[in-house]
Design an enzyme around this catalytic site. Structure first.
Site, PDB file in Angstrom:
ATOM      1  CG  ASN A   1      -6.614   4.500   5.047  1.00  0.00           C
ATOM      2  OD1 ASN A   1      -6.566   5.721   4.991  1.00  0.00           O
ATOM      3  ND2 ASN A   1      -6.274   3.738   4.028  1.00  0.00           N
TER       4      ASN A   1
ATOM      5  CG  HIS B   1      -1.779   1.207   1.357  1.00  0.00           C
ATOM      6  ND1 HIS B   1      -2.221   1.674   2.573  1.00  0.00           N
ATOM      7  CD2 HIS B   1      -2.268   2.065   0.423  1.00  0.00           C
ATOM      8  CE1 HIS B   1      -2.928   2.766   2.386  1.00  0.00           C
ATOM      9  NE2 HIS B   1      -2.966   3.026   1.101  1.00  0.00           N
TER      10      HIS B   1
END
Length: 320
Positions: A192, A142
């Site tokens: 996140n 990511h």
């Protein structure tokens, strides 16, 4: 460990294109593939234009655009682009079904030993892995936006992911000037969950009339946000003093209940006599006097230079 030298990025939009630029700039042979041949070749033109603009703006070193374009090509199709790659990075739209479809197409044409990464920001590996053959070579890789300038990369291994695949991707990231951090396979991973928790609390503060949107942003960027480029939350807590944080949580818990209760990790640390840099025993490790002095000197220099940079750049443009 399998050494990665060639890579294909599937999905050549803003995120995937940025990843392709990073890898190409650091000497990897990279191909891109998008929804069709025309879109892929348009993306290649855009990436060349961006690279030249970044170089002209002083964001890339002189010669970087040429290095990128010497190493970056467009595949005529997804199947063609992934066929010989050591590493394939899926970077399409953040939708599980779209990603599964693309991953299945990748697996149908990629080498059986090619490592496959997904650039999802929130979807667990276990949700996507069913679309992948040889799941031991699949993991989340990511990158953050904008990929050419953000060095951190979140890695997530699934239950079947081999250590060899993890080590190979960590090696790729190191060679690409990036820092990989491995986290568990859970929705939102770590990055996140942290970002969304901050935004959630920020919106509550505004909704409750505690502060305006502008004032919340000012507080974040000029206080703890100012520190976050150099230290994570545990290191910041060590420097402030763990007992100080524990007492602060008591006030917050009394006001807001369990949502702001003192974390067990912090309670246990304070109970064990860990006070942070004050007594040389913190959440991030133990500090002797020399290390503490060096840390404080680094911190003060870092914050001073951050202030200089912000004054040089001036305020960010904003809407009216």
């Amino acid at each position: 460990m399998h050494t990665i030298n060639t890579a294909t990025v599937v999905g050549a939009g803003y995120m995937g294109g940025g990843i392709a630029q990073v890898l190409a700039l650091h000497g990897f042979t990279v191909r891109i593939a998008d929804v069709d041949t025309a879109a892929t070749h348009e993306a290649l033109k855009r990436l060349e234009k961006e690279a030249r603009e970044f170089e002209d703006q002083g964001l890339f070193e002189p010669g970087s655009a040429k290095t990128i374009m010497d190493n970056l090509t467009a595949g005529d199709s997804l199947e063609d682009a992934v066929a010989d790659a050591d590493f394939v990075m899926e970077a399409v739209f953040e939708d599980p079904e779209v990603k599964k479809e693309v991953l299945a197409r990748i697996c149908a044409s990629a080498r059986p030993d090619a490592i496959i990464g997904t650039n999802t920001s929130t979807i667990p590996v276990k949700v996507l892995v069913g679309a992948v053959t040889n799941p031991e070579r699949f993991l989340t890789v990511h990158f953050s936006n904008p990929a050419p300038f953000i060095p951190g990369v979140e890695l997530v291994a699934g239950e079947a992911t081999s250590q060899e695949a993890i080590d190979s991707v960590k090696d790729l990231l190191a060679r690409a000037g990036r820092e990989g951090a491995q986290v568990a396979d859970t929705p939102g991973m770590a990055l996140n969950r942290l970002q969304y928790a901050l935004l959630k609390e920020a919106t509550l503060i505004v909704e409750q009339g505690v502060a305006s949107v502008e004032d919340v942003d000012t507080i974040v960027r000029t206080t703890f946000g100012f520190r976050l480029g150099f230290f994570g939350p545990f290191a910041i807590a060590d420097q402030a003093g763990l007992p100080v944080y524990a007492k602060g949580f008591t006030t917050l818990e009394n006001a807001f209940g369990d949502r702001m209760a003192t974390p067990k990790l912090l309670v246990d640390a304070v109970a064990a006599g860990r006070e942070g840099t004050k007594n040389g025993k913190g959440l991030t490790g133990d500090f002797d006097d020399d290390t503490k002095a060096a840390l404080i000197a680094y911190r003060n220099n870092a914050y001073s230079r951050m202030g200089d940079l912000l004054r040089e750049l001036g305020p960010a443009p904003k809407g009216t």
